[in-house]
Design a protein around this motif. Structure first.
Motif, PDB file in Angstrom:
ATOM      1  N   UNK A   9      -6.891 -94.554 -16.295  1.00  0.00           N
ATOM      2  CA  UNK A   9      -6.229 -93.510 -17.083  1.00  0.00           C
ATOM      3  C   UNK A   9      -6.666 -93.561 -18.543  1.00  0.00           C
ATOM      4  N   UNK A  10      -6.854 -94.761 -19.079  1.00  0.00           N
ATOM      5  CA  UNK A  10      -7.328 -94.869 -20.457  1.00  0.00           C
ATOM      6  C   UNK A  10      -8.727 -94.290 -20.601  1.00  0.00           C
ATOM      7  N   UNK A  11      -9.586 -94.546 -19.628  1.00  0.00           N
ATOM      8  CA  UNK A  11     -10.936 -93.979 -19.685  1.00  0.00           C
ATOM      9  C   UNK A  11     -10.890 -92.466 -19.524  1.00  0.00           C
ATOM     10  N   UNK A  12     -10.048 -91.979 -18.616  1.00  0.00           N
ATOM     11  CA  UNK A  12      -9.910 -90.530 -18.454  1.00  0.00           C
ATOM     12  C   UNK A  12      -9.471 -89.859 -19.734  1.00  0.00           C
ATOM     13  N   UNK A  61     -10.497 -87.239 -14.147  1.00  0.00           N
ATOM     14  CA  UNK A  61     -11.763 -86.507 -14.096  1.00  0.00           C
ATOM     15  C   UNK A  61     -12.844 -87.255 -14.866  1.00  0.00           C
ATOM     16  N   UNK A  62     -13.985 -87.463 -14.218  1.00  0.00           N
ATOM     17  CA  UNK A  62     -15.102 -88.141 -14.854  1.00  0.00           C
ATOM     18  C   UNK A  62     -15.065 -89.650 -14.772  1.00  0.00           C
ATOM     19  N   UNK A 207      -6.563-101.192 -11.831  1.00  0.00           N
ATOM     20  CA  UNK A 207      -6.062-102.198 -12.774  1.00  0.00           C
ATOM     21  C   UNK A 207      -4.538-102.251 -12.796  1.00  0.00           C
ATOM     22  N   UNK A 208      -3.908-101.082 -12.745  1.00  0.00           N
ATOM     23  CA  UNK A 208      -2.470-101.020 -13.018  1.00  0.00           C
ATOM     24  C   UNK A 208      -1.752-100.138 -12.019  1.00  0.00           C
ATOM     25  N   UNK A 209      -0.420-100.244 -12.031  1.00  0.00           N
ATOM     26  CA  UNK A 209       0.401 -99.388 -11.183  1.00  0.00           C
ATOM     27  C   UNK A 209       0.276 -97.924 -11.590  1.00  0.00           C
ATOM     28  N   UNK A 210       0.125 -97.668 -12.885  1.00  0.00           N
ATOM     29  CA  UNK A 210      -0.021 -96.271 -13.324  1.00  0.00           C
ATOM     30  C   UNK A 210      -1.322 -95.679 -12.806  1.00  0.00           C
ATOM     31  N   UNK A 211      -2.401 -96.456 -12.820  1.00  0.00           N
ATOM     32  CA  UNK A 211      -3.657 -95.978 -12.233  1.00  0.00           C
ATOM     33  C   UNK A 211      -3.476 -95.657 -10.754  1.00  0.00           C
TER      34      UNK A 211
END
Length: 497
Positions: A9-12, A61-62, A207-211
Motif C-alpha cells: 500500500x505504501x508503494x501504491x 495499481x502498479x 508485509x501487513x494485514x492492511x496489504x
C-alpha cells in the motif's frame, strides 16, 4: 527506506503521488530478483520483462507481485512444480489472475512450491527446494514457500498463494511475513489446479494485514465459473480496518499450548494475547478437544481428493509424456511413475487406499464425520468468542532435509492450521517475534465463517503496537544489480531476466 522495504500500500501511494515511476519500481524489483533468485530459488518462471504497465486505478495499481505456480496464467508455464506439467501453458487466466490484472497489478512471474502443493517445506519441487531468506540452510515452509520467501526477500510486494491445510499461513510464519487464508468460497478457485477441492483456498501473502485486506478486496467475490464461490457482500475489508479491538472476546485453546510446542513459540504467541488485552480485548483460556483428530481427518480427506484430482494427469491431454510405452495402460503407468515425485505418489496411494472397496467406510466416511464434528466444535467456540488465538506451527523453520526424512513429523506440524480448512474458517498468520536463533515466529488469529474483517482488524491492531512485520532479513545475500540468473538445470524456467 528503499523501495523493497515499503509495504504494498505504501508503494501504491508513492506511485499515485508521483514520488516514484512505474519504470523505477519495475527495475528495483528486477534487480532484487537478480540478487536473490540463485540463493532462495523462490521463482520457477520470471516474466518481469513481459510485465505490462498498470492501466487501472486501485490502491495496488502498479505494484509488482507474483503468483504461486498452481494458479493458471494464460500463455505462461504453470507447472505445479512438477515434471508432469513441465511446459504446460494454460489457455486461460485464473479468476484471481484476471481480477488482479484488471486492478493494475504487475505480475513478475510464477513462484516455487511443493509439488502439487503437497508438502510443508517447499522441498518437494521438481525445480529444487526454496530456501528461507532468514537462514538459507532452513526451509521457508510450504507449500507456498516461494511466495513467502519472495515477499520476505523483497522480490515482490505481495504474492498469491494457496492454502489446503496451512500452506499460506505456515510459510508466512516461517518467513516473518503476513499471510491470510480467507473464508472458503469468498475467493474463486477457478483456475487453481486442485489438490483437495473441498479444502483449497487462495489468499495473499504480504508485509501487513492492511496489504492483505487490500489484495482480498480485489480478488474476492462470487464467480459464476466456480460453483463453490459465495454470493453476498463480504468485500471492502480495507476500509473497515481501525485496529480497535475493545471488547473483542479472544479464546486461547488450551490444547494448542501444551506438549510439543516450543517454549519460545509459546511465549511469543501468548505475548500477542497480552498486546490485544492491553488494547481492550478480553482474553480467556478455552478448550477444543477435537484437536487430537484434526491431522488424521485432514490427511485422509486431502489425500482422497488428491487421488481423484490428479488422475487427470496421464500424459494424454497435456503436460509431460513418457517415451517407449507399449499401450495406453503402459503410457499411464510410465508417465505417472516418471512424472510425479515421491511425496505426490505417497499421497495418491494413501488416497486411493482410503477410497477403495472395503476401506471407504472405515476411513474416508469416518473422516468426513470427524470433519463435521470439528466444524461443530469451532461453531460452539465462536458462540463464546469472536476470535481464537493459536500458534501457527510447533517450532520455527526446520533445517532443509529434516522434514523429508520424517514425513509423519511433517504431517503433525500442521496440527494448528488444518482445522481451519476442514471447517472453512478464515485465519491469518502475523509475525510476533523471533526465537533465540533469530528465526521468525508467527501467531494465528482465527475467525468464524465470513469473519475475515474481524480477523484482519485484530491483526492490524496488533501490528499497530509492534514492528515484527516491518523487520527484514538484512543479512540476506544481495548481489549487484545486473548479475545473471541462470535457471537450474532441468527447470525449464522461461523469461528469466
Amino acid at each position: 527506506m528503499g523501495l523493497c522495504e515499503l509495504t504494498a500500500l505504501e508503494l501504491g501511494a508513492a506511485l499515485r503521488q508521483g514520488q516514484v515511476s512505474p519504470a523505477e519500481v519495475l527495475e528495483a524489483a528486477k534487480a532484487r530478483i537478480r540478487s536473490c533468485q540463485s540463493e532462495n530459488n523462490a521463482f520457477i518462471t520470471v516474466t518481469a520483462d513481459q510485465a505490462a504497465p498498470a492501466s487501472a486505478s486501485s490502491p495496488l495499481s502498479g505494484v509488482p507481485m507474483a503468483l504461486k505456480d498452481n494458479i493458471c496464467t494464460k500463455g505462461v508455464m504453470t507447472s505445479c512444480a512438477s515434471k508432469i506439467l513441465g511446459g504446460f501453458q494454460p489457455p486461460y487466466d485464473a479468476t484471481v489472475a484476471e481480477r488482479l490484472r484488471q486492478a493494475g497489478a504487475v505480475c513478475l512471474g510464477k513462484l516455487n512450491m511443493d509439488e502439487f502443493a503437497m508438502g510443508s517445506t517447499s522441498e518437494t519441487s521438481f525445480y529444487g527446494p526454496v530456501r528461507n531468506p532468514w537462514d538459507l540452510s532452513r526451509a521457508p515452509g510450504g507449500s507456498s514457500g516461494g511466495a513467502a520467501a519472495a515477499v520476505a526477500a523483497g522480490e515482490v510486494w505481495y504474492a498469491i498463494g494457496s492454502d489446503t491445510g496451512g500452506s499460506i499461513r505456515q510459510p508466512a510464519a516461517y518467513c516473518g511475513v503476513t499471510g491470510m487464508k480467507p473464508t472458503y468460497g469468498t475467493v474463486s478457485r477457478y483456475g487453481l489446479i486442485a489438490y483437495a477441492s473441498s479444502l483449497d483456498q487462495m489468499g495473499p501473502i504480504a508485509r501487513s494485514a492492511t496489504d492483505c485486506a487490500a489484495v482480498l478486496d480485489i480478488i474476492q467475490g462470487q464467480d459464476k465459473r466456480d460453483g463453490t464461490s459465495l454470493a453476498g457482500d463480504y468485500g471492502r475489508l480495507l476500509e473497515g480496518l481501525t485496529g480497535d479491538v475493545r471488547g473483542l472476546r479472544v479464546g486461547l485453546p488450551a490444547e494448542c499450548f501444551g506438549d510439543g510446542l516450543d517454549p519460545e513459540v509459546k511465549d511469543a504467541v501468548l505475548a500477542v494475547a497480552g498486546v490485544l488485552k492491553s488494547r481492550g480485548a478480553v482474553v480467556e483460556e478455552c478448550s477444543l478437544p477435537v484437536m487430537d483428530y484434526v491431522v488424521p481427518a485432514y490427511y485422509i480427506i486431502a489425500c482422497a481428493e488428491a487421488s481423484s484430482n490428479l488422475s487427470r494427469f496421464d500424459g494424454v491431454k497435456y503436460g509431460w509424456r513418457a517415451e517407449g510405452y507399449e499401450d495406453l495402460t503402459d503410457l499411464y503407468r510410465k508417465t505417472r511413475t516418471e512424472g510425479f515425485g515421491s511425496e505426490v505418489k505417497r499421497r495418491i496411494l494413501l488416497g486411493t487406499f482410503v477410497l477403495s472397496t472395503g476401506y471407504y467406510d472405515a476411513y474416508y466416511k469416518k473422516a468426513l464425520q470427524v470433519k463435521a464434528l470439528i466444524k461443530q466444535a469451532y461453531d460452539e467456540a465462536f458462540q463464546r468468542y469472536d476470535l481464537l488465538l493459536t500458534p501457527i506451527a510447533p517450532t520455527t523453520a526446520p533445517k532443509l532435509g529434516e522434514s523429508l526424512r520424517d514425513p509423519l513429523k511433517m504431517y503433525l506440524s500442521d496440527i494448528y492450521t488444518v482445522p481451519l480448512n476442514l471447517a472453512g474458517l478464515p485465519g491469518i498468520s502475523v509475525p510476533c517475534g523471533f526465537d533465540s536463533r533469530g528465526l521468525p515466529i508467527g501467531a494465528q488469529l482465527i475467525g468464524p465463517p465470513l469473519g475475515d474483517r474481524a480477523v484482519l482488524n485484530a491483526a492490524h491492531g496488533f501490528q499497530l503496537e509492534t514492528d515484527y512485520h516491518k523487520r527484514h532479513p538484512r543479512e540476506y545475500p544481495l548481489r549487484q544489480p545486473g548479475a545473471d540468473i541462470s535457471p537450474q538445470e532441468g527447470t525449464g524456467t522461461e523469461g528469466v531476466i
